[in-house]
Design a protein around this motif. Structure first.
Motif, PDB file in Angstrom:
ATOM      1  N   TYR A 263       0.860  -1.186   0.000  1.00  0.00           N
ATOM      2  CA  TYR A 263       0.000   0.000   0.000  1.00  0.00           C
ATOM      3  C   TYR A 263       0.895   1.234   0.000  1.00  0.00           C
ATOM      4  O   TYR A 263       1.867   1.299   0.757  1.00  0.00           O
ATOM      5  N   LYS A 264       0.529   2.195  -0.844  1.00  0.00           N
ATOM      6  CA  LYS A 264       1.282   3.457  -0.849  1.00  0.00           C
ATOM      7  C   LYS A 264       0.570   4.455   0.070  1.00  0.00           C
ATOM      8  O   LYS A 264      -0.626   4.722  -0.107  1.00  0.00           O
ATOM      9  N   ILE A 265       1.321   4.977   1.013  1.00  0.00           N
ATOM     10  CA  ILE A 265       0.762   6.010   1.880  1.00  0.00           C
ATOM     11  C   ILE A 265       1.382   7.320   1.426  1.00  0.00           C
ATOM     12  O   ILE A 265       2.571   7.588   1.661  1.00  0.00           O
ATOM     13  N   ASN A 266       0.604   8.073   0.719  1.00  0.00           N
ATOM     14  CA  ASN A 266       1.103   9.287   0.087  1.00  0.00           C
ATOM     15  C   ASN A 266       0.929  10.472   1.039  1.00  0.00           C
ATOM     16  O   ASN A 266      -0.188  10.900   1.312  1.00  0.00           O
ATOM     17  N   LEU A 267       2.053  10.949   1.550  1.00  0.00           N
ATOM     18  CA  LEU A 267       1.990  12.045   2.528  1.00  0.00           C
ATOM     19  C   LEU A 267       2.196  13.382   1.820  1.00  0.00           C
ATOM     20  O   LEU A 267       3.146  13.543   1.045  1.00  0.00           O
ATOM     21  N   THR A 268       1.309  14.318   2.108  1.00  0.00           N
ATOM     22  CA  THR A 268       1.494  15.674   1.579  1.00  0.00           C
ATOM     23  C   THR A 268       1.422  16.649   2.760  1.00  0.00           C
ATOM     24  O   THR A 268       1.095  16.248   3.872  1.00  0.00           O
ATOM     25  N   GLY A 269       1.708  17.893   2.502  1.00  0.00           N
ATOM     26  CA  GLY A 269       1.609  18.916   3.549  1.00  0.00           C
ATOM     27  C   GLY A 269       2.688  18.760   4.607  1.00  0.00           C
ATOM     28  O   GLY A 269       3.699  18.077   4.398  1.00  0.00           O
ATOM     29  N   ARG A 270       2.450  19.360   5.749  1.00  0.00           N
ATOM     30  CA  ARG A 270       3.441  19.410   6.817  1.00  0.00           C
ATOM     31  C   ARG A 270       2.727  19.421   8.155  1.00  0.00           C
ATOM     32  O   ARG A 270       1.664  20.036   8.285  1.00  0.00           O
ATOM     33  N   LEU A 271       3.279  18.757   9.145  1.00  0.00           N
ATOM     34  CA  LEU A 271       2.625  18.716  10.459  1.00  0.00           C
ATOM     35  C   LEU A 271       2.554  20.114  11.063  1.00  0.00           C
ATOM     36  O   LEU A 271       3.525  20.881  10.994  1.00  0.00           O
TER      37      LEU A 271
ATOM     38  N   VAL B 199      -3.768   2.945  -2.671  1.00  0.00           N
ATOM     39  CA  VAL B 199      -3.102   4.224  -2.402  1.00  0.00           C
ATOM     40  C   VAL B 199      -3.975   5.023  -1.442  1.00  0.00           C
ATOM     41  O   VAL B 199      -5.181   5.155  -1.648  1.00  0.00           O
ATOM     42  N   VAL B 200      -3.343   5.498  -0.374  1.00  0.00           N
ATOM     43  CA  VAL B 200      -4.090   6.293   0.611  1.00  0.00           C
ATOM     44  C   VAL B 200      -3.360   7.620   0.777  1.00  0.00           C
ATOM     45  O   VAL B 200      -2.131   7.653   0.917  1.00  0.00           O
ATOM     46  N   ASN B 201      -4.093   8.710   0.711  1.00  0.00           N
ATOM     47  CA  ASN B 201      -3.472  10.035   0.845  1.00  0.00           C
ATOM     48  C   ASN B 201      -3.686  10.584   2.244  1.00  0.00           C
ATOM     49  O   ASN B 201      -4.794  10.516   2.774  1.00  0.00           O
ATOM     50  N   ILE B 202      -2.625  11.105   2.829  1.00  0.00           N
ATOM     51  CA  ILE B 202      -2.773  11.781   4.123  1.00  0.00           C
ATOM     52  C   ILE B 202      -2.132  13.161   4.010  1.00  0.00           C
ATOM     53  O   ILE B 202      -0.941  13.268   3.683  1.00  0.00           O
ATOM     54  N   ASP B 203      -2.929  14.188   4.260  1.00  0.00           N
ATOM     55  CA  ASP B 203      -2.401  15.547   4.275  1.00  0.00           C
ATOM     56  C   ASP B 203      -1.966  15.843   5.714  1.00  0.00           C
ATOM     57  O   ASP B 203      -2.814  16.013   6.606  1.00  0.00           O
ATOM     58  N   LEU B 204      -0.662  15.882   5.929  1.00  0.00           N
ATOM     59  CA  LEU B 204      -0.136  16.030   7.289  1.00  0.00           C
ATOM     60  C   LEU B 204      -0.662  17.291   7.970  1.00  0.00           C
ATOM     61  O   LEU B 204      -0.844  17.319   9.192  1.00  0.00           O
ATOM     62  N   SER B 205      -0.905  18.325   7.186  1.00  0.00           N
ATOM     63  CA  SER B 205      -1.307  19.593   7.801  1.00  0.00           C
ATOM     64  C   SER B 205      -2.718  19.538   8.400  1.00  0.00           C
ATOM     65  O   SER B 205      -3.121  20.424   9.141  1.00  0.00           O
ATOM     66  N   THR B 206      -3.484  18.484   8.073  1.00  0.00           N
ATOM     67  CA  THR B 206      -4.848  18.390   8.627  1.00  0.00           C
ATOM     68  C   THR B 206      -4.893  17.583   9.933  1.00  0.00           C
ATOM     69  O   THR B 206      -5.950  17.450  10.540  1.00  0.00           O
TER      70      THR B 206
END
Ligand code: MIC
Ligand code: SF4
Length: 646
Positions: free
Chosen positions: A157-165, A257-264
């Motif tokens: 599984y691809k965990i696609n990280l975007t944004g920033r904590l 593929v799962v997307n996680i926006d770190l900033s959220t």
């Protein structure tokens, strides 16, 4: 079609089978690690197999779990481990040097290599770009001897990280978010591969925190690419030459593929009694806290300790809170001392614990009755802390420090404080003097064996019929902490007959006596379980001790990966209900029979359980490779390997 990073590394290490997800493959293992609680048995088995010396690129034996040394048993185990390491060419990491996963990340982890460890949190080193897998000690012993490690070729599984904590949100919250998304079950045979633009802002220790808690989801492992961030970390550890760039192809295909926006993301906690019970810290704000501990292999890096110290600097923790800190390694402890952080923490009212697992495995710092305990560790199973009715929550170091200060569950964003940004040091303090590096395998070293160290028991061959009794029936999510408690019982890890007295102690303390009695009367014992049986740790004692008590099969709705492999390694057949409703048709104490099970496995025929008490016939399934069947016929991997060698 491009390849995932997982596929690239696994293909490079492939010795048996083909890279086809779902099929069994055998891979070459470059590095191994053991810890003292699983290590003694692993090395006893290594010796019993007649192996002469380790054949890996690197094998390290860590002493980190049980360093309490009440009675002679722990210290005897440590000496055994030290001498056996010297004899066979293994690096020995002394008690006090730190927790295996943290220390390995600092000093030995290498991108692109494979690591097999006799601890379920071995995937922590996926944070540095390794394929790092947890397994039972016997599998690790075989790998140390140069044998391949078998696993199901994973789905990726691809965990696609975007944004920033955002400030006050940290890697632990990413790990908890993953648990919210994927839960603690149903992820067997999956690798979580992290990617995306969000990676650039995550340091190697933060990536390690996220990879570490993948274990709680039951995945095979988690992996991060090896990039510029990895290079900087290795450089700061004086090991830049170990760096290689590694990433997936741009057109790699994934099973999901799962997307996680770190900033959220926001501060989260895992509520009692499962790492998958995710709640928002902001929803917990009136809960009074009795104990707070920062440490464990999940969150005990320099940054974790320094961040807590910055939050608590010139402040006093709440008088009703017992607050402790256990740095993950001697490197972290020495640096945090040098930089004044330990002194800031002490001034705030913190207690300093050894750089070891300690509280996390429940062998110290058990909280008071009904306490609310906030910990930065990774498991909050009922009773694991040593206090049956304690309410343990898993949180980030930021939430831990803020809550210790206020005396209540506290969302750190509500503190009137600027978020203390702690960068990864440009240079770590390097002092390898608590490792004992082997000269070369030295056959003349005499191995020390204290009275607590027994020979590993060997099982008899698999019978043609399994006929006996349902020794226990348990429900869903039974962890290996339920099956084989650690904590105060840890010191019997090298003494199987003694340790076996405590099998299922937290669930039914009369189990061991009953099972042994049935065995004496010539009956085979069978365990019946619900979903996700054997979650949690890699401890093979959860299979080895039941084997000693005459358990021949586990019939469950589902079984977790490492435990299922351990059952096979100890000659216990893992079986599954074809129809899960049939679980209801069996009761504890029922007389049962699995006729001709040997022949059924040989012919790939279904296995039937005949419940002689209720006169019902239940169809069972299994998922065993030919190799696993042969291990089962022999009564376990130890007998199988000894037989193969001769
Ligand atoms: C754990 O966290 O449960 C342990 C203790 O580290 C175990 C290993 C053991 O039982 O010795 C693990 O995670 O595999
Ligand atoms: Fe040690 Fe806890 Fe990590 Fe297990 S989870 S290795 S007991 S620190």
């Amino acid at each position: 079609m491009g390849k995932s990073l997982t596929q690239k590394i696994l293909e490079k290490h492939l010795l048996v089978g083909e890279y086809v997800p779902g099929k069994e493959i055998g891979i070459k293992i470059d590095q191994t690690l053991t810890q003292d609680a699983t290590g003694t048995m692993a090395y006893l088995q290594f010796e019993a197999m007649g192996l002469k010396q380790v054949k890996t690129e690197l094998s390290v034996s860590y002493v980190d779990h049980n360093t309490v040394q009440v009675g002679f048993e722990n210290a005897d185990d440590h000496k055994y481990l030290q001498t056996v390491a010297a004899k066979y060419g293994i690096v020995y990491s002394k008690a006090g040097n730190g927790i295996c996963h943290q220390v390995h990340l600092e000093r030995f982890g290498k991108p692109g290599k494979t690591l097999l460890g006799s601890d379920s949190h071995t995937p922590t080193n996926g944070g540095i770009g390794m394929i790092a897998i947890g397994a039972g000690g016997l599998d690790v012993a075989v790998a140390m001897g140069g044998g391949e490690f078998y696993l199901t070729c994973p789905k990726v599984y691809k965990i696609n990280l975007t944004g920033r904590l955002q400030p006050w949100v940290s890697a632990k919250d990413v790990a908890l978010k993953m648990l919210e998304l994927f839960s603690v079950k149903g992820n067997v045979g999956v690798v979580m591969e992290y990617a995306g633009s969000g990676l650039a802002s995550l340091t190697v220790p933060e990536r390690a925190t996220i990879a570490n808690m993948g274990a709680e989801m039951g995945v095979t492992t988690s992996i991060f690419p090896s990039d510029e961030v990895t290079r900087q970390f290795l450089k700061a550890q004086g090991r830049e030459e170990d760096w290689v760039e590694l990433k997936a192809d741009y057109d790699a295909e994934y099973n999901r593929v799962v997307n996680i926006d770190l900033s959220t993301l926001e501060p989260l906690a895992a509520a009692p009694h499962s790492p998958g019970n995710i709640v928002k810290v902001s929803d917990m704000k009136d809960v009074v806290v009795d104990q707070v501990i920062i440490g464990s292999c999940t969150n005990s890096s320099y940054k974790d300790v320094a961040t807590a110290a910055e939050i608590l600097k010139n402040k006093k923790i709440h008088p009703d809170v017992s607050f402790g800190i256990a740095p993950g390694s001697r490197q972290v402890l020495q640096m945090a001392t040098r930089d004044g952080y330990i002194s800031d923490l002490m001034a705030s009212g913190a207690r300093l614990f050894e750089a070891a697992c300690g509280f996390c495995i429940g062998n110290s710092q058990s909280p008071k009755s009904k306490a609310v305990s906030l910990r930065t560790s990774n498991r909050n199973f009922e009773g694991r802390s040593g206090t049956r009715d304690a309410q343990v929550y898993l949180v980030s170091p930021e939430v831990a420090a803020a809550s210790a200060l206020i005396g209540k569950f506290t969302d750190p964003r509500t503190l009137e404080l600027e978020y203390p940004v702690v960068d990864v040091p440009k240079e770590f303090l390097i002092d390898d003097s608590m490792f004992i590096f082997p000269k070369a395998a030295d056959k003349n070293v005499e191995v020390f064996r204290g009275p607590n160290i027994g020979a590993p028991p060997v099982n008899e061959e698999m019978p043609q019929n399994i006929a006996g009794v349902v020794a226990i029936k348990v429900g869903d999510k039974i962890t290996t902490d339920h099956i084989m408690p650690a904590g105060a019982r840890l010191k019997y890890r090298s003494n199987v007959p003694k340790y076996a007295e405590f099998v299922f102690e937290p669930v039914d303390s009369s189990f061991a006596k009953r099972a042994l009695e049935a065995k004496k009367n010539g009956l085979h014992n069978v365990i019946v379980a619900g979903e996700s049986y054997g979650q949690g740790s890699s401890r093979e004692h959860a299979a080895l001790c039941p084997m000693y008590l005459g358990v021949k099969a586990v019939v469950a709705k589902s079984i977790e990966r490492i435990h299922a492999a351990n059952l096979v390694n100890f000659g216990i057949v893992p079986l599954y209900f074809k129809n899960v409703e049939d679980y209801e048709k069996i009761a504890q104490g029922d007389r049962i029979e699995l006729s001709d099970i040997r022949t059924c496995l040989k012919n790939d025929d279904p296995v039937f359980l005949v419940n002689k008490t209720s006169n019902q016939r239940i169809e069972l399934m299994y998922n065993l490779s030919e190799r696993q069947k042969n291990i089962l016929y022999a009564g376990g991997l130890l007998s199988y390997t000894v037989k193969e060698e001769n």
